[in-house]
Design a protein around this motif. Structure first.
Motif, PDB file in Angstrom:
ATOM      1  N   THR A   1      -0.842   9.308 -14.571  1.00 30.06           N
ATOM      2  CA  THR A   1       0.386   9.602 -14.663  1.00 30.06           C
ATOM      3  C   THR A   1       0.374  10.803 -15.886  1.00 30.06           C
ATOM      4  O   THR A   1      -0.360  11.185 -16.696  1.00 30.06           O
ATOM      5  N   ASP A   2       1.595  11.325 -15.778  1.00 31.03           N
ATOM      6  CA  ASP A   2       2.036  12.448 -16.734  1.00 31.03           C
ATOM      7  C   ASP A   2       3.022  11.712 -17.582  1.00 31.03           C
ATOM      8  O   ASP A   2       3.824  11.334 -17.244  1.00 31.03           O
ATOM      9  N   MET A   3       2.767  11.922 -18.928  1.00 33.60           N
ATOM     10  CA  MET A   3       3.869  11.434 -19.987  1.00 33.60           C
ATOM     11  C   MET A   3       4.170  12.487 -21.074  1.00 33.60           C
ATOM     12  O   MET A   3       3.587  13.820 -21.163  1.00 33.60           O
ATOM     13  N   LEU A   4       5.068  12.136 -21.734  1.00 37.44           N
ATOM     14  CA  LEU A   4       5.730  13.014 -22.822  1.00 37.44           C
ATOM     15  C   LEU A   4       6.007  14.276 -22.368  1.00 37.44           C
ATOM     16  O   LEU A   4       5.855  15.477 -23.010  1.00 37.44           O
ATOM     17  N   ASP A   5       6.739  14.390 -21.326  1.00 38.90           N
ATOM     18  CA  ASP A   5       7.455  15.666 -20.655  1.00 38.90           C
ATOM     19  C   ASP A   5       6.229  16.610 -20.255  1.00 38.90           C
ATOM     20  O   ASP A   5       6.458  17.846 -20.530  1.00 38.90           O
ATOM     21  N   GLY A   6       5.040  15.871 -19.725  1.00 40.08           N
ATOM     22  CA  GLY A   6       4.095  16.894 -19.267  1.00 40.08           C
ATOM     23  C   GLY A   6       3.130  17.146 -20.264  1.00 40.08           C
ATOM     24  O   GLY A   6       2.052  17.876 -19.927  1.00 40.08           O
ATOM     25  N   MET A   7       3.215  16.742 -21.524  1.00 37.21           N
ATOM     26  CA  MET A   7       2.232  17.100 -22.667  1.00 37.21           C
ATOM     27  C   MET A   7       0.989  16.097 -22.572  1.00 37.21           C
ATOM     28  O   MET A   7      -0.006  16.589 -23.176  1.00 37.21           O
ATOM     29  N   ALA A   8       0.919  15.077 -21.593  1.00 38.49           N
ATOM     30  CA  ALA A   8      -0.102  14.162 -21.519  1.00 38.49           C
ATOM     31  C   ALA A   8      -0.573  14.033 -20.318  1.00 38.49           C
ATOM     32  O   ALA A   8       0.487  13.645 -19.418  1.00 38.49           O
ATOM     33  N   THR A   9      -1.863  13.974 -19.934  1.00 34.82           N
ATOM     34  CA  THR A   9      -2.280  13.099 -18.493  1.00 34.82           C
ATOM     35  C   THR A   9      -3.065  12.128 -18.898  1.00 34.82           C
ATOM     36  O   THR A   9      -4.237  12.136 -19.476  1.00 34.82           O
TER      37      THR A   9
ATOM     38  N   GLN B   1       3.692  22.051 -19.563  1.00 37.60           N
ATOM     39  CA  GLN B   1       2.883  21.275 -18.616  1.00 37.60           C
ATOM     40  C   GLN B   1       1.328  21.562 -18.619  1.00 37.60           C
ATOM     41  O   GLN B   1       1.075  22.573 -18.765  1.00 37.60           O
ATOM     42  N   LEU B   2       0.702  20.470 -18.117  1.00 42.31           N
ATOM     43  CA  LEU B   2      -0.600  20.640 -18.099  1.00 42.31           C
ATOM     44  C   LEU B   2      -1.126  21.203 -16.860  1.00 42.31           C
ATOM     45  O   LEU B   2      -0.332  21.456 -15.798  1.00 42.31           O
TER      46      LEU B   2
ATOM     47  N   VAL C   1     -14.124  -0.800 -17.058  1.00 44.08           N
ATOM     48  CA  VAL C   1     -12.961   0.224 -16.919  1.00 44.08           C
ATOM     49  C   VAL C   1     -13.128   1.437 -17.496  1.00 44.08           C
ATOM     50  O   VAL C   1     -14.054   1.390 -18.365  1.00 44.08           O
ATOM     51  N   GLU C   2     -12.651   2.345 -16.935  1.00 45.52           N
ATOM     52  CA  GLU C   2     -12.714   3.668 -17.525  1.00 45.52           C
ATOM     53  C   GLU C   2     -11.127   4.284 -17.749  1.00 45.52           C
ATOM     54  O   GLU C   2     -10.538   3.988 -16.928  1.00 45.52           O
ATOM     55  N   VAL C   3     -11.310   5.286 -18.699  1.00 49.33           N
ATOM     56  CA  VAL C   3     -10.015   5.733 -18.963  1.00 49.33           C
ATOM     57  C   VAL C   3     -10.322   7.430 -19.252  1.00 49.33           C
ATOM     58  O   VAL C   3     -11.223   7.775 -19.937  1.00 49.33           O
ATOM     59  N   GLU C   4      -9.353   8.121 -18.862  1.00 53.19           N
ATOM     60  CA  GLU C   4      -9.471   9.820 -19.197  1.00 53.19           C
ATOM     61  C   GLU C   4      -8.043  10.238 -19.556  1.00 53.19           C
ATOM     62  O   GLU C   4      -7.058  10.061 -18.832  1.00 53.19           O
ATOM     63  N   LEU C   5      -8.061  10.945 -20.571  1.00 53.74           N
ATOM     64  CA  LEU C   5      -7.106  11.470 -21.398  1.00 53.74           C
ATOM     65  C   LEU C   5      -6.990  12.899 -21.808  1.00 53.74           C
ATOM     66  O   LEU C   5      -8.066  13.327 -22.280  1.00 53.74           O
TER      67      LEU C   5
END
Length: 634
Positions: free
Chosen positions: A440-448, A2-3, A484-488
């Motif tokens: 959104t959180d993805m990959l079982d919490g590995m990515a936001t 989890q992040l 458009v803006e993206v944050e990962l």
């Protein structure tokens, strides 16, 4: 995996970051350290869609968020708060230390923050430990030396705390006067100190923080060089035959913040005073300026755990400004009083509606004399900023939202009088913000992942009109900024963390007729607003046993596309990329050694350019800095 779950307060009430229906970014102290963030300008390395660069000197730094900036040096498009205190325009770019968290709200934020929250709000919170500690830090580099300390003393266990801090930073400079054979003529030296007495009983209903800070700056950073000498970082005193520039800034801040929790309502108060004395000498002339700001806010936040929660308050702000130049004196007073409120109601278990509004009354006066003329004038304005948003919880880890909000830059009078035409007040500049976004959180919490599409439409843009040297601020053009803006954030393993921030857009203003000369001016690109801004970074924990420390390798790359410096789009800086790298050694929880290299390829780039007779003069960004930092806690 989890992040980290973050709780933010930039909307003047506690909210989980993943439940905020708007574009908000939060940065922890650990990430600030990974990117060698030492002052407010460095925050552009960790915040998306943000550009913070000096326009000659840091007192006139320009902040651009979502392609919205300010050509005026005294009426910024972004408001900066430190521990709830709004900073004077001449003190936005300042040294940072002992920071606990930074929060950025992107887009117009007029409902909760009022004037100058036109492009966004930057909220900085200092660290507030509840245990005894003494932190000592130092940096030694080829062009930079820094030393400081931050301490907390527990006066009454779990109740009363004393915070003290000190920092000194010296930059040796990078520009060489090739005619006088002098190196590093653009040096700067900053000294900062703060003290706070905190009453914060564990589990108590009342807390208070009484604080004071002083920042002292001595600098020759406002060194303009011929545009043809930018790459060589060379100054020619034979061509610019004036004494070297000098900038002195003394900023003093004092404040008291209090919170009282009564059942489901938290009452808060912030009272502050800030005085800034600016001593600027450029091209052989002195331009002393003085800022005195008084701020008072009362608010109440409601949260009973039911379907409704919100915040409401009243704010008073007063700023007194004085500028002297060549036998003239200009005094501008600007004040504002406002009431605001914002509430969120859960229409269903998944759908939330937020509605807010702010009503402000602003008034301003100018008293100018000297230069063969003089005038007095007053003006007042009424401003109303609404906000509405819908947030939908698609599933436990995914939220989407739609938002409409408004912000404004206040009307008033020009701080730098050029002619009797400056006796006429300019009107507020307004901006409507339309955006849709998701997190959104993805990959079982590995990515936001979070992102937003936005369009900002501004009217009554405050543009400098008239010939150079006799320019006045007038309301002229309309403008749009679309993007458009993206944050990962991604943690594919326990050892590797990847971050990426990207923003692609276009900011421009329409053609207009100069209200002073009657000349028609073609529309162009908004100054200080690049189309593309990206930040890429990583942190990798090295698996090793030969040193009794946890090792981590960090790296970052920042790209900024072409940036224009004037409404006519004559002066610009082309696209460039800078690279940073670092190697950390953590010796337990107490001590950290960091070897770093910022601007690894020593990329030279302009931060500001303008015409000086037939020549073009420019200032440049930070050079390559290689060194070592040490931080330890006792």
């Amino acid at each position: 995996m989890q992040l980290e779950e973050l709780v933010v307060t930039a909307n003047k009430r506690e909210q989980r970051l993943d439940k905020v229906d708007g574009a908000v970014s939060a940065v922890t102290a650990a990430r600030l350290a990974d990117h060698d963030v030492r002052d407010v300008s460095d925050l552009q390395k960790v915040l998306p869609n943000t550009v913070i660069e000096s326009r000659g000197n840091r007192a006139y730094a320009n902040f651009t968020i979502r392609g919205i900036s300010s050509p005026d040096f005294y009426n910024p498009a972004v408001q900066v708060y430190i521990d709830g205190v709004p900073q004077a325009s001449a003190n936005l770019a300042q040294d940072l230390f002992d920071v606990g968290r930074v929060e950025l709200l992107r887009g117009p934020q007029g409902t909760l923050y009022g004037m100058n929250a036109f492009a966004g709000v930057l909220s900085i919170t200092t660290d507030k430990p509840r245990v005894n500690r003494v932190d000592v830090f130092a940096t030694a580099a080829d062009r930079l030396f820094e030393i400081g300390t931050a301490t907390t003393s527990v006066l009454v266990p779990d109740t009363l705390f004393l915070d003290l801090g000190f920092k000194e930073r010296y930059f040796t400079g990078q520009i060489r006067d090739i005619d006088r054979n002098r190196d590093d003529i653009d040096w700067s030296n900053g000294l900062s100190g703060r003290a706070a007495l905190r009453y914060a009983p564990a589990g108590g209903d009342f807390d208070a923080n009484l604080f004071a800070a002083h920042d002292s700056l001595r600098s020759r950073e406002e060194t303009y060089i011929l545009d043809s000498d930018v790459k060589a970082r060379a100054f020619r005193s034979s061509v610019i035959p004036f004494p070297y520039s000098f900038l002195g800034r003394e900023a003093t801040t004092a404040g008291l913040s209090m919170n009282y929790r009564l059942s489901d309502v938290t009452f808060s108060s912030v009272t502050s005073f800030q005085g800034v004395d600016l001593h600027r000498r450029i091209f052989g002339q002195s331009f002393p300026e003085n800022y005195q700001s008084l701020y008072q806010e009362f608010r109440a936040a409601y949260d009973a755990g039911g379907p409704f929660k919100g915040v409401a308050g009243i704010v008073f702000f007063d700023n007194q400004f004085t500028r002297r130049a060549s036998g003239t004196r200009n005094a501008v007073d600007a004040s504002s009083i406002a009431v605001f409120g914002e509430g969120t109601y859960a229409l269903t278990d998944r759908l939330d509606l937020t509605v807010g509004a702010r009503l402000a009354y602003d008034w301003s006066s100018i008293r100018f004399n000297g230069g063969g003329f003089g005038f007095n004038n007053d003006a007042d304005f009424t401003n109303f900023q609404p906000k509405i948003s819908l947030g939908y919880q698609v599933d436990p880890t995914t939220r989407i939202y739609a938002l409409v909000s408004e912000g404004y830059k206040p009307g008033g009078f020009n701080r730098t009088v050029a002619s009797p035409l400056d006796a006429v007040a300019y009107k507020p500049e307004r901006a409507w913000n339309y955006e849709v976004g998701a997190r959104t959180d993805m990959l079982d919490g590995m990515a936001t992942v979070s992102g937003a599409f936005y369009r900002i439409e501004s009217s009554n843009q405050q543009i400098f009109a008239g010939p150079v040297g006799f320019q006045v601020l007038r309301n002229a053009a309309e403008g749009t900024s679309t993007g458009v803006e993206v944050e990962l954030t991604l943690r594919p393993t326990d050892r590797l963390t990847l971050t990426a921030q990207g923003a692609l857009g276009r900011s421009e203003f329409s053609d207009y007729t100069d209200p002073v000369t009657g000349q028609r001016i073609a529309g162009g690109r908004t100054p200080y607003a690049p189309d593309l801004v990206t930040n890429l970074g990583f942190r990798y924990l090295i698996d090793q046993t030969w040193i009794p420390a946890q090792m981590a390798l960090t790296g970052a790359a920042r790209t900024v596309s072409r940036t224009y410096f004037d409404p006519n789009n004559v002066f610009s800086q082309g696209s460039f990329t800078t690279f940073d790298a670092g190697l950390d050694f953590a010796f337990g929880a107490a001590s950290t050694l960091r070897v770093f290299a910022n601007n690894l390829t020593d990329r030279t780039y302009r931060t500001y350019s303008f015409a000086f007779g037939p020549a073009t003069l420019s200032t440049i960004g930070q050079p390559r800095i290689v060194g070592v930092s040490w931080r330890t806690r006792f």
